[in-house]
Design a protein around this motif. Sequence first.
Motif, PDB file in Angstrom:
ATOM      1  N   SER A  31       0.809  -1.117  -0.039  1.00 19.49           N
ATOM      2  CA  SER A  31      -0.044  -0.087  -0.122  1.00 19.49           C
ATOM      3  C   SER A  31       1.053   1.219  -0.219  1.00 19.49           C
ATOM      4  O   SER A  31       1.826   1.362   0.325  1.00 19.49           O
ATOM      5  N   VAL A  32       0.157   2.332  -0.108  1.00 19.61           N
ATOM      6  CA  VAL A  32       0.834   3.845  -0.163  1.00 19.61           C
ATOM      7  C   VAL A  32       1.424   3.858   1.268  1.00 19.61           C
ATOM      8  O   VAL A  32       2.564   4.438   1.409  1.00 19.61           O
ATOM      9  N   HIS A  33       0.738   3.597   2.121  1.00 19.21           N
ATOM     10  CA  HIS A  33       1.107   3.548   3.673  1.00 19.21           C
ATOM     11  C   HIS A  33       2.203   2.835   3.726  1.00 19.21           C
ATOM     12  O   HIS A  33       3.462   3.312   4.443  1.00 19.21           O
ATOM     13  N   SER A  34       2.463   1.800   3.459  1.00 22.67           N
ATOM     14  CA  SER A  34       3.681   0.767   3.577  1.00 22.67           C
ATOM     15  C   SER A  34       4.986   1.401   2.823  1.00 22.67           C
ATOM     16  O   SER A  34       5.891   1.591   3.411  1.00 22.67           O
ATOM     17  N   TRP A  35       4.672   1.980   1.747  1.00 23.19           N
ATOM     18  CA  TRP A  35       5.752   2.705   1.039  1.00 23.19           C
ATOM     19  C   TRP A  35       6.358   3.910   1.873  1.00 23.19           C
ATOM     20  O   TRP A  35       7.422   4.198   1.838  1.00 23.19           O
ATOM     21  N   LEU A  36       5.368   4.777   2.094  1.00 23.05           N
ATOM     22  CA  LEU A  36       5.606   5.896   2.804  1.00 23.05           C
ATOM     23  C   LEU A  36       6.315   5.772   4.109  1.00 23.05           C
ATOM     24  O   LEU A  36       7.251   6.392   4.455  1.00 23.05           O
ATOM     25  N   GLY A  37       5.777   4.737   4.990  1.00 18.52           N
ATOM     26  CA  GLY A  37       6.335   4.432   6.186  1.00 18.52           C
ATOM     27  C   GLY A  37       7.746   4.019   6.097  1.00 18.52           C
ATOM     28  O   GLY A  37       8.668   4.353   6.763  1.00 18.52           O
ATOM     29  N   MET A  38       8.043   2.998   5.139  1.00 23.07           N
ATOM     30  CA  MET A  38       9.333   2.473   4.936  1.00 23.07           C
ATOM     31  C   MET A  38      10.290   3.567   4.584  1.00 23.07           C
ATOM     32  O   MET A  38      11.480   3.573   4.930  1.00 23.07           O
ATOM     33  N   GLY A  39       9.910   4.458   3.522  1.00 20.03           N
ATOM     34  CA  GLY A  39      10.762   5.633   3.046  1.00 20.03           C
ATOM     35  C   GLY A  39      10.983   6.431   3.949  1.00 20.03           C
ATOM     36  O   GLY A  39      12.174   6.996   4.305  1.00 20.03           O
ATOM     37  N   THR A  40      10.004   6.736   4.942  1.00 18.21           N
ATOM     38  CA  THR A  40      10.377   7.816   6.185  1.00 18.21           C
ATOM     39  C   THR A  40      11.316   7.125   6.960  1.00 18.21           C
ATOM     40  O   THR A  40      12.212   7.720   7.300  1.00 18.21           O
ATOM     41  N   VAL A  41      11.125   5.961   7.238  1.00 15.84           N
ATOM     42  CA  VAL A  41      12.294   5.098   8.163  1.00 15.84           C
ATOM     43  C   VAL A  41      13.691   5.234   7.661  1.00 15.84           C
ATOM     44  O   VAL A  41      14.474   5.502   8.545  1.00 15.84           O
ATOM     45  N   CYS A  42      13.569   4.664   6.482  1.00 15.12           N
ATOM     46  CA  CYS A  42      15.111   4.735   5.886  1.00 15.12           C
ATOM     47  C   CYS A  42      15.772   6.029   5.615  1.00 15.12           C
ATOM     48  O   CYS A  42      16.766   6.411   5.752  1.00 15.12           O
ATOM     49  N   LEU A  43      14.888   7.057   5.242  1.00 16.39           N
ATOM     50  CA  LEU A  43      15.569   8.443   4.987  1.00 16.39           C
ATOM     51  C   LEU A  43      15.744   9.000   6.519  1.00 16.39           C
ATOM     52  O   LEU A  43      16.815   9.602   6.743  1.00 16.39           O
ATOM     53  N   PHE A  44      15.095   8.653   7.259  1.00 16.96           N
ATOM     54  CA  PHE A  44      15.228   9.192   8.763  1.00 16.96           C
ATOM     55  C   PHE A  44      16.466   8.486   9.433  1.00 16.96           C
ATOM     56  O   PHE A  44      17.366   9.120  10.018  1.00 16.96           O
TER      57      PHE A  44
END
Length: 223
Positions: free
Chosen positions: A121-134
């Motif tokens: 889902s979009v939520h999954s990709w947003l969450g993973m992207g946020t954690v990796c960039l973080f």
Amino acid sequence: MAAKDGSRFLVSATPVTVIAHLFGVASVKLMLVWILHFRGGASLTSDNKEQLFNVISLALFFNQLLKLVSAAMAYKIVPGTRKAQRFVHMALLLISLSMAAFGLYIVFKFQHDIGMPNMYSVHSWLGMGTVCLFALQWFIGFFAFLFPGAQWMTRARLLPWHAFFGFVIFAMAICSAETGLIQKFIFIGLFRGSEALIVNFIGLTTLLFGISVGLAIILPCSY
């Protein structure tokens, strides 16, 4: 509160910071009411998979709030030297990063246990992207600004990019939290009633929390 500076009036970050914390507390309380009263609680050891799912909701939601407060307002709410503020900033972000990693572990465990596909889902990709960039932002910030620290010229060059990507992570965290609420809203078939109202207010207070944190960032401190 306004501070007069010549012919200009500058709004202090202090009252906005207080408002941001009130919205954050409201979001946390509403989330706890939803999980504990309507969703049957949260547990890592229960055979009830919904309770495991609720651990994910609590861990990642609290992590997003901690991330926003520590990243955006550590330099506003912690009096003292710049070095002390920087240390608190990095320490809180490390706690937030640890919570994010724990939350991701629980997400993948839950999806594996119920046979649900990952990253769907979009939520999954947003969450993973946020954690990796973080995580990348934290490690670069640690070695550039805290220990051992880069040369002042390198810091000066990195600082605008550090601030920019901090804002990007800030926006992604809010989007991730909101899409997570929507995803669970649909997953459990929640469309009306008092529980739906609670979830809507969680989304609203989270958005207002993010807006007030963003405003607190750009306003000057009063001390």
